[in-house]
Design a protein around this motif. Sequence first.
Motif, PDB file in Angstrom:
ATOM      1  N   GLU A 187       6.041  12.783   4.066  1.00 41.54           N
ATOM      2  CA  GLU A 187       5.341  11.661   4.454  1.00 41.54           C
ATOM      3  C   GLU A 187       6.280  10.373   4.841  1.00 41.54           C
ATOM      4  O   GLU A 187       6.393   9.746   5.507  1.00 41.54           O
ATOM      5  CB  GLU A 187       4.257  10.968   3.222  1.00 41.54           C
ATOM      6  N   LEU A 188       7.236  10.384   3.860  1.00 47.16           N
ATOM      7  CA  LEU A 188       8.402   9.444   3.923  1.00 47.16           C
ATOM      8  C   LEU A 188       9.381   9.761   5.122  1.00 47.16           C
ATOM      9  O   LEU A 188       9.672   8.729   5.915  1.00 47.16           O
ATOM     10  CB  LEU A 188       9.308   9.280   2.626  1.00 47.16           C
ATOM     11  N   GLN A 189       9.333  10.832   5.678  1.00 40.33           N
ATOM     12  CA  GLN A 189      10.156  11.249   6.672  1.00 40.33           C
ATOM     13  C   GLN A 189       9.421  10.709   8.023  1.00 40.33           C
ATOM     14  O   GLN A 189       9.949  10.092   8.759  1.00 40.33           O
ATOM     15  CB  GLN A 189      10.688  12.628   6.790  1.00 40.33           C
ATOM     16  N   LYS A 245       0.708  -1.359   0.150  1.00 39.39           N
ATOM     17  CA  LYS A 245       0.012   0.069   0.045  1.00 39.39           C
ATOM     18  C   LYS A 245       0.818   1.272  -0.087  1.00 39.39           C
ATOM     19  O   LYS A 245       0.808   2.106  -0.670  1.00 39.39           O
ATOM     20  CB  LYS A 245      -0.947  -0.129   1.189  1.00 39.39           C
ATOM     21  N   MET A 246       2.084   1.353   0.736  1.00 34.21           N
ATOM     22  CA  MET A 246       2.782   2.178   1.063  1.00 34.21           C
ATOM     23  C   MET A 246       3.563   2.539  -0.307  1.00 34.21           C
ATOM     24  O   MET A 246       3.903   3.620  -0.897  1.00 34.21           O
ATOM     25  CB  MET A 246       3.864   2.145   2.060  1.00 34.21           C
ATOM     26  N   ILE A 247       4.140   1.621  -1.128  1.00 33.10           N
ATOM     27  CA  ILE A 247       4.568   1.426  -2.433  1.00 33.10           C
ATOM     28  C   ILE A 247       3.616   2.110  -3.338  1.00 33.10           C
ATOM     29  O   ILE A 247       4.135   3.308  -4.205  1.00 33.10           O
ATOM     30  CB  ILE A 247       5.211   0.239  -2.601  1.00 33.10           C
ATOM     31  N   ASP A 248       2.485   1.821  -3.183  1.00 34.11           N
ATOM     32  CA  ASP A 248       1.628   2.421  -4.212  1.00 34.11           C
ATOM     33  C   ASP A 248       1.285   3.906  -4.226  1.00 34.11           C
ATOM     34  O   ASP A 248       1.248   4.580  -5.041  1.00 34.11           O
ATOM     35  CB  ASP A 248       0.394   1.572  -4.045  1.00 34.11           C
ATOM     36  N   ILE A 249       1.291   4.203  -2.890  1.00 37.25           N
ATOM     37  CA  ILE A 249       0.879   5.715  -2.501  1.00 37.25           C
ATOM     38  C   ILE A 249       2.062   6.460  -2.857  1.00 37.25           C
ATOM     39  O   ILE A 249       2.023   7.412  -3.478  1.00 37.25           O
ATOM     40  CB  ILE A 249       0.521   5.777  -1.094  1.00 37.25           C
ATOM     41  N   TYR A 271      13.093   2.941  -5.122  1.00 40.53           N
ATOM     42  CA  TYR A 271      13.266   2.453  -3.801  1.00 40.53           C
ATOM     43  C   TYR A 271      14.394   3.213  -3.222  1.00 40.53           C
ATOM     44  O   TYR A 271      14.328   3.335  -1.742  1.00 40.53           O
ATOM     45  CB  TYR A 271      13.278   0.923  -3.748  1.00 40.53           C
ATOM     46  N   ARG A 272      15.474   3.243  -3.750  1.00 42.74           N
ATOM     47  CA  ARG A 272      16.655   3.910  -3.136  1.00 42.74           C
ATOM     48  C   ARG A 272      16.418   5.174  -2.545  1.00 42.74           C
ATOM     49  O   ARG A 272      16.670   5.700  -1.598  1.00 42.74           O
ATOM     50  CB  ARG A 272      17.849   3.812  -4.027  1.00 42.74           C
ATOM     51  N   ALA A 273      15.713   6.008  -3.577  1.00 39.30           N
ATOM     52  CA  ALA A 273      15.278   7.327  -3.155  1.00 39.30           C
ATOM     53  C   ALA A 273      14.368   7.468  -1.845  1.00 39.30           C
ATOM     54  O   ALA A 273      14.521   8.221  -0.836  1.00 39.30           O
ATOM     55  CB  ALA A 273      14.808   8.259  -4.280  1.00 39.30           C
ATOM     56  N   MET A 274      13.470   6.617  -2.029  1.00 36.50           N
ATOM     57  CA  MET A 274      12.520   6.311  -0.712  1.00 36.50           C
ATOM     58  C   MET A 274      13.150   6.049   0.522  1.00 36.50           C
ATOM     59  O   MET A 274      12.954   6.801   1.561  1.00 36.50           O
ATOM     60  CB  MET A 274      11.439   5.658  -1.112  1.00 36.50           C
ATOM     61  N   SER A 275      14.094   5.155   0.533  1.00 34.16           N
ATOM     62  CA  SER A 275      14.764   4.689   1.562  1.00 34.16           C
ATOM     63  C   SER A 275      15.748   5.738   2.066  1.00 34.16           C
ATOM     64  O   SER A 275      16.060   5.769   3.344  1.00 34.16           O
ATOM     65  CB  SER A 275      15.132   3.187   1.656  1.00 34.16           C
ATOM     66  N   THR A 276      16.377   6.182   1.189  1.00 36.89           N
ATOM     67  CA  THR A 276      17.464   7.459   1.669  1.00 36.89           C
ATOM     68  C   THR A 276      16.680   8.438   2.537  1.00 36.89           C
ATOM     69  O   THR A 276      17.278   8.656   3.701  1.00 36.89           O
ATOM     70  CB  THR A 276      18.027   7.790   0.501  1.00 36.89           C
ATOM     71  N   VAL A 277      15.472   8.950   2.085  1.00 37.48           N
ATOM     72  CA  VAL A 277      14.618   9.665   2.621  1.00 37.48           C
ATOM     73  C   VAL A 277      14.214   9.125   4.178  1.00 37.48           C
ATOM     74  O   VAL A 277      14.136   9.781   5.211  1.00 37.48           O
ATOM     75  CB  VAL A 277      13.457  10.185   2.111  1.00 37.48           C
ATOM     76  N   MET A 278      13.755   7.935   4.105  1.00 40.41           N
ATOM     77  CA  MET A 278      13.360   7.472   5.170  1.00 40.41           C
ATOM     78  C   MET A 278      14.522   6.980   6.477  1.00 40.41           C
ATOM     79  O   MET A 278      14.267   7.146   7.620  1.00 40.41           O
ATOM     80  CB  MET A 278      12.512   5.940   4.990  1.00 40.41           C
TER      81      MET A 278
END
Length: 85
Positions: A27-29, A9-13, A76-83
Motif C-alpha cells: 500500500e505504501l509502495q 487518515k493515511m497515517i491512522d491506517i 514515519y522514516r520507515a514509511m517514507s523510505t518505502v514510499m
Amino acid sequence: DAQATQFMKMIDIAVGLLDQPDVLLPELQRLGRRHLQYGVQSDHYDTVGAALLHTLEEELGAEFTHEARVAWAEVYRAMSTVMRG
C-alpha cells in the motif's frame, strides 16, 4: 484542509497496519508511486515528517514524550523510505 485530513487518515491506517507488513508495504509502495505522479520530490517527505512531529508536539504537549517522538519519527522514516523507493 482536505490534504491534511487525507494525510492523517493515511497515517491512522498505516499505524493500524504496522503489525501487518504484507498489507502495509504494498500500500505504501502504491501511495509512493501516486505521489511521484503528483510531482512530490524526495525532500518533500522530510518536510512533511518534520511538520508531523511539530504538530504532534503542539497538540499533545507534555504527553508527547521523548520516547513518543522517537517512535513516531521512526515509523514515519520507515514509511517514507518505502514510499520513496
